[in-house]
Design a protein around this motif. Structure first.
Motif, PDB file in Angstrom:
ATOM      1  N   SER A 297      87.296  48.678  65.139  1.00 37.34           N
ATOM      2  CA  SER A 297      86.750  48.733  66.494  1.00 37.34           C
ATOM      3  C   SER A 297      85.655  47.704  66.738  1.00 37.34           C
ATOM      4  CB  SER A 297      86.215  50.139  66.800  1.00 37.34           C
ATOM      5  OG  SER A 297      85.199  50.503  65.885  1.00 37.34           O
ATOM      6  N   GLU A 298      84.867  47.390  65.728  1.00 41.92           N
ATOM      7  CA  GLU A 298      83.822  46.368  65.921  1.00 41.92           C
ATOM      8  C   GLU A 298      84.448  45.001  66.173  1.00 41.92           C
ATOM      9  OE1 GLU A 298      80.948  46.389  62.828  1.00 41.92           O
ATOM     10  OE2 GLU A 298      80.359  48.481  63.141  1.00 41.92           O
ATOM     11  N   GLU A 299      85.597  44.737  65.552  1.00 41.10           N
ATOM     12  CA  GLU A 299      86.295  43.475  65.811  1.00 41.10           C
ATOM     13  C   GLU A 299      86.793  43.429  67.251  1.00 41.10           C
ATOM     14  OE1 GLU A 299      89.442  42.988  62.967  1.00 41.10           O
ATOM     15  OE2 GLU A 299      88.254  43.958  61.385  1.00 41.10           O
ATOM     16  N   ALA A 302      83.986  42.624  69.608  1.00 39.64           N
ATOM     17  CA  ALA A 302      83.471  41.252  69.510  1.00 39.64           C
ATOM     18  C   ALA A 302      84.417  40.231  70.115  1.00 39.64           C
ATOM     19  CB  ALA A 302      83.197  40.905  68.050  1.00 39.64           C
TER      20      ALA A 302
END
Length: 303
Positions: A297-299, A302
């Motif tokens: 999810s962080e990818e 970003a």
């Protein structure tokens, strides 16, 4: 006072989840296993079941068993479940089973078959009842009973939760119980999302009542062709969005006592074959989608 609902979600900036294999669409099939956990005086209830069964409009019968409805439910666990399991095995598709703890606990052979096939067991509560007005202490105990029952009968603890007819306390109680990676008690998005519960980040993998066999009988579909067309058209539009760079998730909800009837399994098979032939599709268990979201999810944020 802060408004307790999120009416915005991802808005126009939905993330690209970059599904495995860069699939244009994640298709998630759910089988709701409820047979043996529905309302019955045999289970300590004051009336018989009347919800989500073949005789539309039949009222619950107070103080007595309804053998007709019981028999309709029994078809699901005796016949329909096995028909669906064979079909998924033939196509190599892994699914999620929303299992009522009391129900699956009465059928260890079905539980073993689910595990052996590599499907996911999601806790569907202890009973197949409406929890809207159930006392909080009772609901808390039912969550514990559901986890214990499913862990015992499958040999592993469920990591997902879906009550369905939930109460205002359900999500908080599920988070307080702990041990879950996600819950599915929401219908408000085509992608997973995080929310905060008692100061903890909590993942929601939304369910859907649109592509659902329950509508064949009581809620809008005129027949099997309608079910197929709904699924096909929904699939095509979501597949098109995925091709345009906005991949989504499509959930199809089934019940052994309904979709396990031969004619309905036949139309489900027709849709599955259509989707497989179309290609660029990830048929995934709900836990696979949850883990993918938790890991990446962080990818997404970003990009």
């Amino acid at each position: 006072m802060t408004y307790p609902r999120d009416l915005v979600g991802y808005g126009p900036r939905a993330p690209d989840p970059k599904w495995p294999g860069r699939a244009r669409l994640a298709v998630q099939i759910v089988v709701n296993y409820e047979e043996g956990g529905e309302r019955s005086i045999l289970h300590g209830d004051t009336e018989s079941e009347a919800f989500l069964q073949e005789v539309v409009g039949a009222p619950p019968l107070p103080g007595v068993r309804n053998l007709q409805v019981e028999s309709i439910y029994e078809y699901g666990s005796r016949v329909g479940f096995w028909r669906l399991m064979r079909m998924f095995a033939e196509r190599g598709i892994k699914i999620s089973v929303f299992a009522v703890g009391m129900a699956l606990g009465r059928h260890p052979e079905a539980a073993a078959a689910i595990v052996e096939a590599g499907h996911e067991v999601v806790s569907h509560g202890w009973r197949w009842i409406d929890y809207q007005f159930v006392d909080e202490a009772v609901e808390r105990e039912h969550i514990r009973l559901a986890v214990d029952s499913l862990t015992r009968v499958t040999g592993r603890r469920p990591l997902g939760w879906y009550t369905g007819r939930l109460s205002p306390n359900t999500r908080r109680l599920v988070v307080e119980e702990g041990g879950f990676l996600y819950d599915a008690d929401a219908y408000n998005d085509d992608l997973p999302y995080f929310t905060e519960v008692k100061g903890k980040r909590h993942l929601i993998v939304p369910y859907s009542l649109v592509y659902n066999d329950g509508r064949i009988i009581a809620q809008g579909y005129g027949g099997l062709d309608d079910f197929y067309e709904y699924c096909q058209r929904g699939f095509d539009e979501l597949w098109r969005e995925g091709d345009a760079g906005y991949p989504k998730m499509m959930t199809i909800g089934l019940h052994p006592r309904w979709m396990g009837q031969a004619a309905r399994t036949n139309v489900l098979r027709q849709f599955v074959e259509y989707a497989l032939e179309k290609g660029d599709v990830w048929f995934a268990r709900r836990i696979d989608i949850a883990r993918w979201w938790l890991e990446h999810s962080e990818e997404f944020a970003a990009s």
